[in-house]
Design a protein around this motif. Structure first.
Motif, PDB file in Angstrom:
ATOM      1  N   SER A 130       0.919   4.252  -2.768  1.00  0.00           N
ATOM      2  CA  SER A 130       0.805   5.666  -2.403  1.00  0.00           C
ATOM      3  C   SER A 130       1.995   6.457  -2.948  1.00  0.00           C
ATOM      4  O   SER A 130       1.853   7.590  -3.420  1.00  0.00           O
ATOM      5  CB  SER A 130       0.737   5.805  -0.885  1.00  0.00           C
ATOM      6  N   SER A 176       1.533   6.977  -6.483  1.00  0.00           N
ATOM      7  CA  SER A 176       0.429   7.907  -6.674  1.00  0.00           C
ATOM      8  C   SER A 176       0.904   9.350  -6.540  1.00  0.00           C
ATOM      9  O   SER A 176       0.495  10.232  -7.286  1.00  0.00           O
ATOM     10  CB  SER A 176      -0.668   7.627  -5.650  1.00  0.00           C
ATOM     11  N   ASP A 177       1.805   9.610  -5.585  1.00  0.00           N
ATOM     12  CA  ASP A 177       2.338  10.956  -5.395  1.00  0.00           C
ATOM     13  C   ASP A 177       3.122  11.433  -6.607  1.00  0.00           C
ATOM     14  O   ASP A 177       3.263  12.631  -6.834  1.00  0.00           O
ATOM     15  CB  ASP A 177       3.238  10.996  -4.151  1.00  0.00           C
ATOM     16  N   CYS A 231       0.829  -1.213   0.000  1.00  0.00           N
ATOM     17  CA  CYS A 231       0.000   0.000   0.000  1.00  0.00           C
ATOM     18  C   CYS A 231       0.859   1.257   0.000  1.00  0.00           C
ATOM     19  O   CYS A 231       0.529   2.249  -0.666  1.00  0.00           O
ATOM     20  CB  CYS A 231      -0.922  -0.010   1.222  1.00  0.00           C
TER      21      CYS A 231
END
Length: 443
Positions: free
Chosen positions: A262, A265-266, A258
């Motif tokens: 993330s 995603s950033d 996860c």
């Protein structure tokens, strides 16, 4: 011209003028290139050989002309060879160019120690050896497979302390050499040294480093490689990112998976990673963390990430597995509202868990709804339903289901008959069980 009787006695073989005549015991040897002055000495020899031909002046003239033609070409060749030899480093083994050639030859043929000694001999010349000589030493020795990771560290340390300073090519050679030797630790050490010296590792190398660490199953180094890439605004390819996420999932490291999602995603890399976040959601649902999966699902949706049938099916699986039927059917309804049509896998999962929880009527109703909506059940779906009916001694319904299977053109397999035979035996219908057993057995 020579007379017919004398012409055969003069011939040239392998660059030699020869005479078959018993009156002539001498022959002219083609001069060795290393000794061009021998050609001049052969002028006297040709005179004695011509005298052996007799008193025929025309024959002597022809012979001398032929000799001169060959001799002139030999003199030119010898002069050219002498000039080349005077310029060749091999004639003077102490010249810097000769030492370079020796070092390269030693390294090419796997003689690392001799190559190293020759590299040290170059220090006799001021300002030598250069960084390019060290690069050649590393390249040819690595190509011959004759250096270890300890050797690479030693060469780099010597260059860093005593000079010449490594350049970008030096570091690239050290990086690729470390990977070829299977040393991730060495590769990361030289990568950090490269950055410390103001050089930037290439995308291709860091991508190769990430893949190699994944192949070796070292997830710590894999994350380090990814962080290096992202710091340089390098984005791993989608297959590599998916492989990294799946590696964490298989190792049971869901938090790390996860975190990776993330992190990507950033960097605005998430939209192309449907496979990765679907894998995470599936893994969470299978491990009893459906609520966490649902929270991740909603978070991705808020970021504008569109979900597909695989994502919804994962949540249906998780809630059904936990017996949370309200949530499972809510996901089904939301799925259809979003224009994502459930497929045969989605329905089969619901049928299976409803059957496992003893909700046969609900499972049969879902099977009928599935057919009404144009999603035809497959043999797996029917086998699950058949097995559930037989477990509850509903032999009549099971036999009717067998007929439906055959009417739809599906061919019952061993799992189909095994479920039916188990139900018949449980109901005490031995004869019918024997009959169906004969359908299963190959004889």
């Amino acid at each position: 011209m020579l007379s017919p009787t004398l012409r055969p006695c003069i011939y040239i073989r392998n660059g030699r003028f020869c005479c078959r005549s018993s009156r002539c015991k001498s022959s002219l040897q083609r001069p060795s290139p290393e000794k061009p002055h021998h050609i001049v000495n052969q002028v006297a020899d040709i005179q004695s050989l011509a005298a052996a031909l007799g008193s025929n002046e025309s024959e002597k003239t022809w012979f001398c002309n032929q000799f001169l033609k060959v001799s002139v070409s030999r003199i030119v060749e010898a002069q050219e060879f002498q000039e080349e030899s005077s310029n060749s480093p091999s004639q003077n083994p102490n010249t810097f160019a000769a030492l370079q050639c020796k070092m390269k030859d030693y390294a090419t043929y796997g003689l690392a120690q001799e190559a190293w000694d020759t590299l040290n001999d170059m220090k006799r010349v001021s300002g030598k050896p250069t960084v390019y000589d060290y690069n050649a030493f590393l390249y040819y020795n690595l190509k011959s497979g004759n250096l270890s990771i300890e050797d690479l560290v030693e060469v780099h340390g010597r260059m860093r302390i005593l000079g010449p300073s490594p350049n970008a090519l030096t570091f690239n050679t050290l990086l690729n050499g470390s990977l070829s030797l299977g040393s991730l630790e060495g590769a990361f050490y030289f990568t950090k040294e490269m950055c410390r010296n103001g050089f930037v590792p290439s995308f291709s190398f860091l991508s190769k480093l990430l893949k190699r660490s994944l192949e070796l199953g070292d997830l710590v180094y894999s994350l380090d490689a990814l962080e290096l890439m992202l710091d340089l605004d390098y984005f791993p390819t989608e297959p590599t990112s998916n492989l990294l996420v799946n590696s964490f999932i298989k190792s049971g490291k869901m938090h790390e998976a996860c975190f990776l999602l993330s992190l990507l995603s950033d960097k605005c890399f998430l939209p192309s990673m449907h496979h990765s976040y679907n894998s995470i959601i599936w893994a969470l649902c299978k491990s009893g963390q459906t609520c966490v999966a649902s929270a991740l699902f909603c978070s991705l949706k808020k970021r504008g990430i569109g979900h597909n049938v695989c994502t919804y099916t994962a949540l249906v699986h998780g809630f059904s597995r936990e017996g949370a039927w309200k949530e499972a059917f809510h996901v089904m309804d939301e799925m259809q509202r979003e224009g994502c049509k459930p497929n045969v896998v989605t329905y089969t999962i619901l049928v299976k868990f409803l059957s496992d929880y003893g909700k046969i009527k609900e499972a049969q109703a879902l099977l009928n709804k599935m057919e009404r909506e144009g999603c035809d059940p497959d043999l797996v779906t029917y086998n699950i339903m058949l097995h559930a009916l037989c477990r509850q001694d509903k032999i009549r319904e099971a036999c009717d289901l067998i007929e439906i299977i055959e009417q739809k053109g599906l061919h019952p397999n061993s799992f189909t008959y095994s479920a039916l035979v188990g139900g018949l035996l449980k109901a005490g219908r031995i004869g019918s069980a024997n009959k169906h057993l004969l359908d299963i057995l190959p004889f």
